[in-house]
Scaffold this active site. Structure first.
Site, mmCIF file in Angstrom:
data_model
loop_
_atom_site.group_PDB
_atom_site.id
_atom_site.type_symbol
_atom_site.label_atom_id
_atom_site.label_comp_id
_atom_site.label_asym_id
_atom_site.label_seq_id
_atom_site.Cartn_x
_atom_site.Cartn_y
_atom_site.Cartn_z
ATOM 1 N N GLU A 369 20.495 -30.134 18.835
ATOM 2 C CA GLU A 369 19.517 -30.133 17.737
ATOM 3 C C GLU A 369 18.159 -30.531 18.286
ATOM 4 O O GLU A 369 18.084 -31.264 19.277
ATOM 5 C CB GLU A 369 19.929 -31.160 16.669
ATOM 6 N N LYS A 371 15.083 -32.682 18.839
ATOM 7 C CA LYS A 371 14.858 -34.127 18.710
ATOM 8 C C LYS A 371 13.471 -34.313 18.104
ATOM 9 O O LYS A 371 12.453 -34.181 18.769
ATOM 10 C CB LYS A 371 14.947 -34.829 20.065
ATOM 11 N N ARG A 376 13.363 -42.660 12.170
ATOM 12 C CA ARG A 376 14.741 -42.549 11.713
ATOM 13 C C ARG A 376 14.836 -43.097 10.298
ATOM 14 O O ARG A 376 14.230 -44.134 9.990
ATOM 15 C CB ARG A 376 15.634 -43.374 12.644
ATOM 16 N N ARG A 392 15.361 -47.684 11.088
ATOM 17 C CA ARG A 392 16.279 -47.749 12.229
ATOM 18 C C ARG A 392 16.903 -49.128 12.365
ATOM 19 O O ARG A 392 18.019 -49.277 12.800
ATOM 20 C CB ARG A 392 15.488 -47.416 13.486
ATOM 21 N N GLU A 424 15.515 -37.712 10.200
ATOM 22 C CA GLU A 424 14.250 -38.134 10.798
ATOM 23 C C GLU A 424 13.146 -37.727 9.814
ATOM 24 O O GLU A 424 13.130 -36.594 9.324
ATOM 25 C CB GLU A 424 14.078 -37.443 12.156
ATOM 26 N N LYS A 528 25.348 -33.110 20.618
ATOM 27 C CA LYS A 528 26.442 -33.773 19.894
ATOM 28 C C LYS A 528 27.689 -32.919 20.017
ATOM 29 O O LYS A 528 27.578 -31.701 20.169
ATOM 30 C CB LYS A 528 26.074 -33.936 18.413
ATOM 31 N N ARG A 541 26.169 -45.313 21.238
ATOM 32 C CA ARG A 541 25.308 -44.293 21.855
ATOM 33 C C ARG A 541 26.162 -43.111 22.286
ATOM 34 O O ARG A 541 26.314 -42.836 23.466
ATOM 35 C CB ARG A 541 24.548 -44.875 23.042
HETATM 36 N N1 ATP Z 1 18.529 -34.198 15.473
HETATM 37 C C1 ATP Z 1 18.538 -35.492 15.700
HETATM 38 N N2 ATP Z 1 19.704 -36.180 15.733
HETATM 39 C C2 ATP Z 1 19.734 -37.503 15.967
HETATM 40 N N3 ATP Z 1 18.638 -38.256 16.181
HETATM 41 C C3 ATP Z 1 17.441 -37.630 16.163
HETATM 42 C C4 ATP Z 1 17.342 -36.244 15.914
HETATM 43 N N4 ATP Z 1 16.040 -35.918 15.940
HETATM 44 C C5 ATP Z 1 15.360 -37.025 16.198
HETATM 45 N N5 ATP Z 1 16.169 -38.098 16.346
HETATM 46 C C6 ATP Z 1 15.710 -39.468 16.680
HETATM 47 O O1 ATP Z 1 16.106 -39.814 18.012
HETATM 48 C C7 ATP Z 1 16.598 -41.139 18.061
HETATM 49 C C8 ATP Z 1 17.673 -41.279 19.087
HETATM 50 O O2 ATP Z 1 17.150 -41.763 20.263
HETATM 51 P P1 ATP Z 1 17.568 -43.250 20.740
HETATM 52 O O3 ATP Z 1 18.974 -43.449 20.447
HETATM 53 O O4 ATP Z 1 17.171 -43.421 22.142
HETATM 54 O O5 ATP Z 1 16.752 -44.242 19.842
HETATM 55 P P2 ATP Z 1 15.247 -44.720 20.054
HETATM 56 O O6 ATP Z 1 15.049 -45.420 21.342
HETATM 57 O O7 ATP Z 1 14.818 -45.387 18.815
HETATM 58 O O8 ATP Z 1 14.562 -43.335 20.076
HETATM 59 P P3 ATP Z 1 13.409 -42.783 20.954
HETATM 60 O O9 ATP Z 1 14.091 -41.866 21.901
HETATM 61 O O10 ATP Z 1 12.551 -42.132 19.953
HETATM 62 O O11 ATP Z 1 12.766 -43.921 21.662
HETATM 63 C C9 ATP Z 1 17.177 -41.352 16.698
HETATM 64 O O12 ATP Z 1 17.174 -42.710 16.356
HETATM 65 C C10 ATP Z 1 16.293 -40.526 15.782
HETATM 66 O O13 ATP Z 1 15.230 -41.344 15.339
HETATM 67 MG MG MG Z 2 12.140 -41.428 18.081
#
Ligand code: ATP
Ligand code: MG
Ligand code: MG
Length: 713
Positions: A369, A371, A376, A392, A424, A528, A541
C-alpha cells in the site's frame, strides 16, 4: 490498637475497586515509638503485623516527629524484605497496616526509593511484583491506584485526564507550604536539580499538625481532584490540594508526591515491567483463579496474558477489575477490544529494498500500500453515533478533526452501526486533487478546531478495519478485514479514499508501484501479508515499510529528543544555534546523547523551537540524561518533544552515549550529517528512537555498506 479483623472477604468477592476508603486513625499507630525489634511475621492468614508500641498513650494520638522518624527506620528495615526473590517472599511480611485497611502512601514511596537504587532489571521487577502482591493480599481495592501511580498516570491516556501541574505551580506551593520565598525555593531547585528533592529537604512533616498519614487512595483521589479543577481560581484550588498532600507527607513521600505531580517519576520502571510484575503477582496471590492444567511456566504465561490484555485494552481500570473478579487466567476472555478505547496501533519494520520484502514475507500473499505521510488515526464510531479520533500514542485527537468526524459519519454505509477504522489523515488540496506534505498538516490547530475555520483540508486514507457492527475483527486475517472495509464505506474524492494498494509478489511490478507512490507524494510503500500471519497485532511491528529515502541514506530517519542547546552566534544570535539530541533507552529509561544538530531549520523553525524550548529550561542535566562530562551544552532542557532527523550514517563515538555498551563496551554511537526533517508532535519523548534500534541500524549499515562505517569524514 485493635486486633486484626477476621473473616476478610476473599479476593473473589472484590467485584469493583473502590477508591473511597478514608485513612483510618489506626494507621497512625505505626508512628508510635518502636523500641523493640521487628516481631516475627504473623501466620499467613493473620492480617497485620502488629507493630509494638512502647508507651501507654492513646494509640490514635499523633506522633511527635522524633518518634515518627524512629518508626520509619523500623518500617524501612521491614520493607527491605521486598527485595527477596518472589519465590521466597512472603506477602504478609512487610505490611504494617491491617488487612482491609488503606495502604499507606509511605509503603509505595519507600518501595519507589528501593527501586530507584536498584541497577538490575530483574531486581526492580521483583520489588514491583512483591509490592503488588502485598497490596493484593491486604487491600485489593488499592491495587488499581497503586498500579496507576507506578505507571505515573491517573487515568488511561485516551481519557486525556491530566493534572496539568507545572514547575512554577510546585515552586509556588512549596514556598507557601514551608513559609519560604519563591526565590529561595528556586535557588534551592537550582542547586538540587529536582523539585522532588527540594520538597523532601524542606522537612514539611515538621509542620505536620495532627493530620492523618497519607494513604494511596488519598493521594490518588486528590490527584483526580487536581485534574478536574478548571475555570476560575482553579490554580489556587490546585495549589491548596497539593499543599494538603505535602503537609501530610513524611520521609521520602514529598519527593514522590512532587515527581508524580510533575509526571516525572523516573524510577526506571517501564510499562512492560509493570505488566509482567502484575501477571506474576497474580500467580502468587490469586486464590480464586488457577492456571489451566498443562501450563509449563505459569509465571511466564501470566505475564504474556497480562501484556496481551493490555495491548487490546490499554485501560488499567478494566484490567485490574477483571483480574480481581475473575482472575488473571481469564483475562483473554474478560478483556477484549472495546470501541471507545483505542488499541495500540500496529507498526512496521523498515526495509531497504523490494527484494528484502519479498524475502521476508516469502510464501505469503502480499499486499503493498502507499505509505501516506500524514497522521496515524484510529477512528471509533459508536452505536450512538458518537465519534472519537485517537492519535498514534492513543491520545484523543477528536477536537483537531471535526471535518473527519463529519466525513466518516457521512460516508459510512447505511448498514454500518459501529466501527473502528485505522487510517492515515493527510493534508489534501481538493482543487488540484493532490496530497500535501506532512509539514502542511502540522500547521493545523491542535484543539477545538471549528469546521468554519479550517484552512488545511484533509483526506482520510483508511487501510484497516478493527471492529464492525459490534464484532471485533482483530483476529481475522487482513483479507477479511479489507473485505469488510471496502463494503462499509463510500469513497469521496478528497474526503475519504481507500489506500492505494497492489496485490502482487512480483518485484518489477512492485518497483513500479513504489515509483508511483512517490510521484503521488507518498513516502513509499507498506508491505503486509493478506492471509498468513495477518491478524491485527497491536503495537507489533509486523508490517514492512520501504521509503524511497531509505535507498539513498542509511535507512530510516531517527526520532530524537532535544535535551540541550548551544547559543547561536552571528546570524543566529538570540536563538539557539544548535541542539544536543538524545535517543531513549527503554531498559534504563535514559536519554542518551547522540549528536548535535543545527541543520535543516528554516529561520522560523529555529525561532519557534528556541522559544518553545526556552520555557523548558532546567538548571542541570537530569539523572536520566546520559552524556559525556566534557560534552556540555550551554543550556539543558526538560525532555519534552521529538524531532525527526535524517542522517547520512552512524559512527562509533567516544563521546556520545547512544547505545553505549550495545555495539562497543564503553563507546556510544553518533550521527554524521544530522539534519532536521520535521517536528513530531504526535510522539512523546519516550517514543523516540530507542538505543536498541540505533544499535540495530548501526549493525545493519555495517552489513550493507561495510566501507561506510569505516570511512572517516
Ligand atoms: N497504508 C498504510 N498502512 C499502514 N501505515 C501507514 C500506511 N500509510 C501510512 N502509514 C503510516 O506509517 C506508519 C508506520 O511507520 P512506523 O511504524 O515506522 O511508525 P512511525 O515511526 O510513526 O512512522 P514514520 O515512518 O512516519 O516515522 C504508520 O503509523 C502510519 O502512520
Ligand atoms: Mg508517518
Ligand atoms: Mg519513524
Amino acid at each position: 490498637m485493635s486486633g486484626a479483623k477476621k473473616n476478610q472477604p476473599p479476593l473473589k468477592k472484590t467485584k469493583t475497586h473502590h477508591l473511597q476508603s478514608t485513612p483510618s486513625k489506626s494507621i497512625r499507630t505505626f508512628f508510635q515509638p518502636l523500641n523493640s525489634p521487628i516481631p516475627p511475621k504473623n501466620p499467613d492468614t493473620e492480617s497485620p503485623i502488629k507493630l509494638p508500641h512502647q508507651t501507654s498513650t492513646s494509640s490514635t494520638s499523633s506522633p511527635s516527629s522524633s518518634s515518627s522518624s524512629t518508626n520509619v527506620v523500623e518500617v524501612k528495615k521491614r520493607i527491605s524484605l521486598l527485595k527477596k526473590t518472589p519465590s521466597e517472599f512472603d506477602h504478609s511480611s512487610v505490611a504494617w497496616w491491617k488487612k482491609g485497611e488503606p495502604v499507606p502512601f509511605l509503603f509505595l514511596s519507600l518501595a519507589f526509593d528501593m527501586i530507584k537504587e536498584e541497577k538490575g532489571r530483574n531486581a526492580m521487577s521483583d520489588i514491583g511484583c512483591n509490592v503488588l502482591r502485598t497490596v493484593m493480599h491486604t487491600t485489593p481495592g488499592d491495587l488499581l491506584p497503586v498500579v496507576y501511580l507506578f505507571s505515573n498516570r491517573i487515568a488511561p491516556p485516551y481519557q486525556g485526564l491530566e493534572m496539568g501541574v507545572g514547575k512554577a505551580a510546585v515552586i509556588k506551593t512549596l514556598a507557601e507550604a514551608c513559609g519560604r520565598t519563591e526565590k529561595d525555593v528556586k535557588e534551592h531547585y537550582k542547586k538540587l536539580g529536582d523539585l522532588g528533592l527540594v520538597a523532601q529537604a524542606s522537612h514539611l512533616s515538621q509542620t505536620l499538625q495532627k493530620s492523618d498519614a497519607l494513604t494511596i487512595t488519598k493521594v490518588f483521589n486528590t490527584f483526580h481532584l487536581i485534574a478536574k479543577e478548571s475555570g476560575k481560581d482553579s490554580q489556587k484550588k490546585k495549589n491548596n490540594l497539593i499543599k494538603s498532600l505535602l503537609h501530610a507527607s513524611t520521609d521520602c513521600e514529598p519527593l514522590y508526591l512532587v515527581r508524580l505531580l510533575l509526571k516525572e517519576l523516573r524510577i526506571g520502571y517501564a510499562e512492560q515491567t509493570l505488566l509482567s510484575a502484575l501477571g506474576q503477582a497474580a500467580v502468587y496471590t490469586e486464590e480464586h483463579s488457577k492456571p489451566p492444567p498443562g501450563i509449563q511456566s505459569p509465571l511466564e504465561e501470566a505475564t504474556k496474558i497480562v501484556k496481551q490484555a493490555y495491548s487490546v485494552l490499554p485501560d488499567y481500570d478494566k484490567i485490574i477489575s477483571a483480574m480481581l473478579t475473575d482472575g488473571v487466567w481469564l483475562l483473554a476472555k474478560t478483556c477484549n477490544f472495546t470501541p471507545g478505547i483505542p488499541v495500540e496501533p500496529m507498526l512496521s519494520e523498515k526495509i531497504t529494498s523490494v527484494s528484502e520484502a519479498l524475502n521476508k514475507l516469502r510464501n505469503a500473499e502480499l499486499i503493498c500500500e502507499y505509505k501516506y505521510d500524514g497522521e496515524r488515526a484510529q477512528i471509533h464510531y459508536k452505536e450512538n453515533g458518537s465519534v472519537e479520533i485517537y492519535s498514534r500514542s492513543s491520545e484523543r485527537n477528536t477536537g483537531k478533526f471535526p471535518d473527519v468526524v463529519a466525513a466518516v459519519s457521512r460516508l459510512k454505509k447505511k448498514n454500518v452501526s459501529s466501527f473502528v477504522l485505522d487510517c492515515e489523515i493527510v493534508a489534501y488540496d481538493r482543487k488540484k486533487q493532490r496530497i500535501l506534505p506532512m509539514q502542511v498538516l502540522s500547521t493545523r490547530a491542535r484543539k477545538d478546531v471549528a469546521v468554519s475555520n479550517i484552512k488545511v483540508d484533509v483526506c482520510v486514507f483508511p487501510f484497516d478495519l478493527l471492529h464492525l457492527n459490534g464484532q471485533a475483527l482483530l483476529e481475522e486475517n487482513l483479507k477479511i478485514r479489507r473485505k469488510h472495509l471496502y463494503a462499509s464505506f463510500e469513497e469521496e474524492s478528497g474526503f475519504l479514499q481507500f489506500s492505494m494498494s497492489l496485490i502482487s509478489n512480483d518485484a518489477k511490478e512492485i518497483q513500479k508501484f513504489l515509483d508511483k507512490s512517490v510521484d503521488a507524494s507518498c513516502e513509499g510503500l507498506i508491505f503486509k501479508t493478506l492471509d498468513k500471519d495477518s491478524t491485527y497485532q497491536p503495537s507489533e511491528r509486523n508490517w514492512l515499510k520501504l521509503k524511497k529515502d531509505y535507498m539513498k541514506t542509511i535507512g530510516d530517519t531517527l526520532d530524537l529528543v532535544p535535551i540541550g542547546a548551544f547559543h547561536g552566534q552571528g546570524k543566529r544570535a538570540g536563538v539557539y544555534g544548535s541542539f544536543l539530541l538524545a535517543c531513549y533507552d527503554v531498559d534504563t529509561q535514559e536519554f542518551q546523547t547522540i549528536s548535535k544538530t543545527g541543520t535543516g531549520f528554516k529561520d522560523e523553525d529555529l525561532e519557534e523551537s528556541s522559544a518553545r524550548l526556552r520555557t523548558n529550561l532546567i538548571p542541570k542535566p537530569k539523572a536520566c540524561y546520559k552524556h559525556a562530562e566534557k560534552d556540555k551544552p550551554d543550556v539543558w532542557f526538560e525532555a519534552s518533544e521529538v524531532w525527526e532527523v535524517k542522517v547520512s550514517d552512524l559512527t562509533i563515538s567516544p563521546d556520545y552515549q547512544a547505545a553505549v555498551g550495545k555495539v562497543h563496551s564503553n563507546k556510544g554511537i553518533s550521527l554524521r550529517m544530522p539534519r532536521l526533517v520535521r517536528f513530531r508532535p504526535d510522539k512523546a519523548p519516550e517514543q523516540a528512537t530507542s538505543s536498541e534500534r540505533i544499535a540495530e541500524m548501526y549493525n545493519a549499515q555495517k552489513h550493507n555498506h561495510p566501507d561506510k562505517s569505516k570511512k572517516k569524514n
